[in-house]
Design a protein around this motif. Structure first.
Motif, short mmCIF file in Angstrom:
data_model
loop_
_atom_site.label_atom_id
_atom_site.label_comp_id
_atom_site.label_asym_id
_atom_site.label_seq_id
_atom_site.Cartn_x
_atom_site.Cartn_y
_atom_site.Cartn_z
N GLY A 276 0.87 -1.39 0.06
CA GLY A 276 0.06 -0.13 0.00
C GLY A 276 0.79 1.30 0.05
N SER A 277 0.17 2.24 0.68
CA SER A 277 0.87 3.55 0.64
C SER A 277 0.91 4.28 1.97
N VAL A 278 1.80 5.30 2.20
CA VAL A 278 1.86 6.14 3.47
C VAL A 278 1.49 7.47 3.27
N ALA A 279 1.10 8.22 4.05
CA ALA A 279 1.04 9.61 3.81
C ALA A 279 2.09 10.39 3.39
N ARG A 280 1.89 11.14 2.37
CA ARG A 280 3.03 12.21 1.69
C ARG A 280 3.14 13.38 2.62
N THR A 281 4.07 13.78 3.28
CA THR A 281 4.16 14.87 4.14
C THR A 281 4.97 15.72 3.48
N LEU A 282 5.24 17.01 3.75
CA LEU A 282 6.29 18.22 3.47
C LEU A 282 6.83 18.52 4.74
N PRO A 283 8.16 19.32 4.42
CA PRO A 283 8.60 19.73 5.78
C PRO A 283 8.28 21.00 6.10
N ILE A 284 7.00 21.07 6.60
CA ILE A 284 6.20 22.25 7.10
C ILE A 284 6.51 22.37 8.76
N PRO A 285 6.82 23.31 9.16
CA PRO A 285 6.97 23.74 10.44
C PRO A 285 5.78 23.38 11.12
N GLY A 286 5.84 22.25 12.49
CA GLY A 286 4.80 22.12 13.11
C GLY A 286 3.82 20.95 12.65
N LEU A 287 4.07 20.35 11.61
CA LEU A 287 3.26 19.50 10.86
C LEU A 287 3.31 18.20 11.62
N ALA A 288 4.50 17.92 12.02
CA ALA A 288 4.75 16.73 12.53
C ALA A 288 4.35 16.73 13.87
N ASP A 289 4.54 17.70 14.61
CA ASP A 289 3.84 17.82 16.06
C ASP A 289 2.50 17.93 16.28
N HIS A 290 1.84 18.53 15.38
CA HIS A 290 0.30 18.91 15.67
C HIS A 290 -0.79 18.41 14.74
N ALA A 291 -0.24 17.96 13.47
CA ALA A 291 -1.35 17.45 12.60
C ALA A 291 -1.90 15.96 12.76
N ILE A 292 -2.90 15.71 12.18
CA ILE A 292 -3.36 14.29 12.27
C ILE A 292 -3.53 13.68 10.92
N GLY A 293 -3.12 12.57 10.66
CA GLY A 293 -3.67 12.06 9.07
C GLY A 293 -5.03 11.36 9.09
N PHE A 294 -5.47 10.81 8.02
CA PHE A 294 -6.67 10.30 7.91
C PHE A 294 -6.77 9.07 6.93
N LYS A 295 -5.82 8.06 7.40
CA LYS A 295 -5.64 6.75 6.52
C LYS A 295 -6.18 5.52 7.43
N THR A 296 -6.03 5.78 8.58
CA THR A 296 -6.29 4.42 9.51
C THR A 296 -7.81 4.65 10.47
N VAL A 297 -7.97 3.71 10.92
CA VAL A 297 -9.27 3.60 11.78
C VAL A 297 -9.08 4.15 12.95
N GLU A 298 -7.68 4.09 13.38
CA GLU A 298 -7.38 4.55 14.66
C GLU A 298 -7.57 6.38 14.59
N GLU A 299 -6.83 6.60 13.37
CA GLU A 299 -6.86 8.18 13.01
C GLU A 299 -8.43 8.77 13.00
N ALA A 300 -9.16 8.07 12.38
CA ALA A 300 -10.66 8.49 11.95
C ALA A 300 -11.23 8.25 13.41
N ILE A 301 -11.22 7.43 14.50
CA ILE A 301 -11.58 7.75 15.79
C ILE A 301 -10.99 8.58 16.77
N GLY A 302 -9.80 8.74 16.58
CA GLY A 302 -9.03 9.92 17.35
C GLY A 302 -9.43 11.13 16.81
N LEU A 303 -9.73 11.52 15.38
CA LEU A 303 -10.32 12.60 14.96
C LEU A 303 -11.50 12.95 15.75
N ARG A 304 -12.47 12.07 15.33
CA ARG A 304 -13.65 12.06 16.09
C ARG A 304 -13.52 12.61 17.53
#
Length: 458
Positions: free
Chosen positions: A121-149
């Motif tokens: 499969g694939s993984v999220a394509r990220t960019l070197p954006i300040p703060g992205l790794a610290d504060h953002a959340i993805g949306f590819k897994t069921v854990e991320e979906a429920i965590g976001l809810r």
């Protein structure tokens, strides 16, 4: 088959699960006689039906019903929970890290094979954006979906309980980056859920919330065509969602989303859905890759120049023989992945039996997308639908595609009950830190951040 065949399937997603399922059906007698062995290496013991993640995040479907347990459906296969870290196809071996690898103090176990199916499969394509790794959340897994809810509902709780206008404004600002399926459907479903939830908050109104969609190109949902894409933008803006085209996220450091158009939004929620890239394990193989890092494949789904190696889905660059255009490849989406898996499984069996291989050929049928309850867009075989008919088509199509009758029945039952009763708006943020309460009671220090919210999801 002339000799015992060891088949290794790397990945338990669409392609991995459906290929293994096809193989165990076609090789039923050989498996029973011990003439064949199928091993599936997957980081999770389940396959996630990703089109249902937005509805799981909105509470329309239980999280357990958007996943399929692999050990149950692949009962004739050996399922190994772990991550493939390297493949030496010349030596016919794969290195796998399992949950016991660190305990054993080894570099991982080596699995030998005769036929290899690469479908990580694939993984999220990220960019070197300040703060992205610290504060953002993805949306590819069921854990991320429920965590976001949980996170969205917790932000509404924060906004309802604070007297600080700055904290309230940041809590009620939700920024989604990426205008593809994942971003638009997640935004549409969660905005719908949050709008409904406001009726139970005495001091939070729908108009208090800011929902922002950031897309770097000049359109969203390119899969449904320009006309339906423009309709989607209009429909989202009609719901007071701020859609920003030809705009990029420059920074989200210090919980402030800074956009390329100069806008600044204090926010506690940044959802990153700006594309995917091939799984890193592909770069740790001795197999040929194209310029995008995907495996070079033939129309029969074999890897070019590598006998006994096969691939499909997000990991494979498969020629589109129906396009009538040289060099055109199949899009890495679920529609192709499902069909490629059947052909791939059949071709592995044909190869083992010395039979002619099949060519994968499927003309793209179209796309459907949900924008929330009773709202959607679709373009199928040239026909355009919007609103309730498109939403109904979206549900009907994906209900027919979700694996196993068990899951179909459970999802249909949940949809039926959802039409009879009110939405659930409960946040179970403590699921993400189940030991926090006990650690505090035992005099320990919570092992997660922030320390002031031991049961929340940051």
């Amino acid at each position: 088959m002339k000799e015992r065949a060891r088949i290794l399937v790397v990945g338990g997603g669409y392609v991995g699960m459906y290929t293994a399922l096809r193989l165990q059906r076609r090789l039923k007698r050989e498996l029973g006689r011990g003439e064949a062995e199928i091993t599936v290496v997957t980081p999770d013991p389940y396959m996630t039906y990703q089109p249902f993640l937005p509805e799981a995040a909105a509470g329309a479907i239980s999280p357990r019903h958007v996943v399929v347990p692999l050990r149950r459906v692949l009962d004739r296969c050996r399922v190994v929970i772990g991550e493939a870290t390297a493949v030496d196809h010349a030596a016919r071996t794969a290195t796998v890290r399992t949950p016991a690898t660190d305990e054993e103090g080894t570099d991982g176990r080596r699995i030998e094979y005769d036929e290899l199916v690469l479908a990580p499969g694939s993984v999220a394509r990220t960019l070197p954006i300040p703060g992205l790794a610290d504060h953002a959340i993805g949306f590819k897994t069921v854990e991320e979906a429920i965590g976001l809810r949980n996170h969205v509902l917790e932000q509404m709780d924060i906004a309802s309980s604070t007297r600080d206008p700055g904290v309230r404004d940041a809590a009620l600002t939700f920024v989604f980056v990426g205008g593809g399926y994942a971003g638009v459907e997640a935004l549409g479903e969660l905005e719908d859920m949050a709008r409904y939830a406001t009726r139970y908050y005495h001091n939070v109104r729908p108009e208090d919330m800011k929902w922002i969609l950031v897309e770097a190109s000049d359109r969203i949902l390119p899969e449904v065509g320009d006309e339906m894409g423009r309709y989607t933008v209009t429909e989202l803006r009609r719901r007071n969602i701020d859609v920003r085209l030809e705009t990029r996220l420059d920074s989200c450091a210090d919980r402030v989303a800074v956009l390329s158009d100069g806008s600044r939004f204090p926010t506690r929620t940044v959802v990153w859905t700006a594309g995917v890239k091939p799984h890193p394990v592909l770069a740790a193989t001795d197999l040929p890759l194209n310029e995008r890092g995907r495996l070079r494949c033939t129309a029969e789904l074999s890897v070019e120049g590598a006998p006994h190696a096969w691939a499909a889905g997000d990991a494979a660059a498969v020629p589109d023989v129906t396009a009538g255009e040289e060099g055109r490849e199949c899009a890495p989406n679920a529609q192709h992945a499902l069909r490629q898996a059947r052909v791939l499984g059949d071709n592995v069996v044909h190869s083992l039996r010395g039979e002619p291989l099949e060519t994968y050929a499927h003309k793209y049928a179209g796309s459907v997308a949900s924008l929330g309850l009773h709202k959607g867009v679709a373009q199928v075989y040239g026909r355009k639908l919007k609103g309730y008919p498109a939403w109904l088509m979206h549900r009907t199509y994906h209900l027919s595609r979700v694996p196993t009758f068990n899951r179909k029945a459970r999802v249909a039952a949940e949809w039926t009950l959802a039409g009879l009763f009110k939405r659930e708006i409960v946040s179970l943020g403590s699921l993400e830190h189940p030991r926090a309460e006990f650690e505090l009671a035992a005099g320990g220090k919570p092992s997660h951040d922030p320390p002031h919210n031991p049961k929340g999801s940051s």
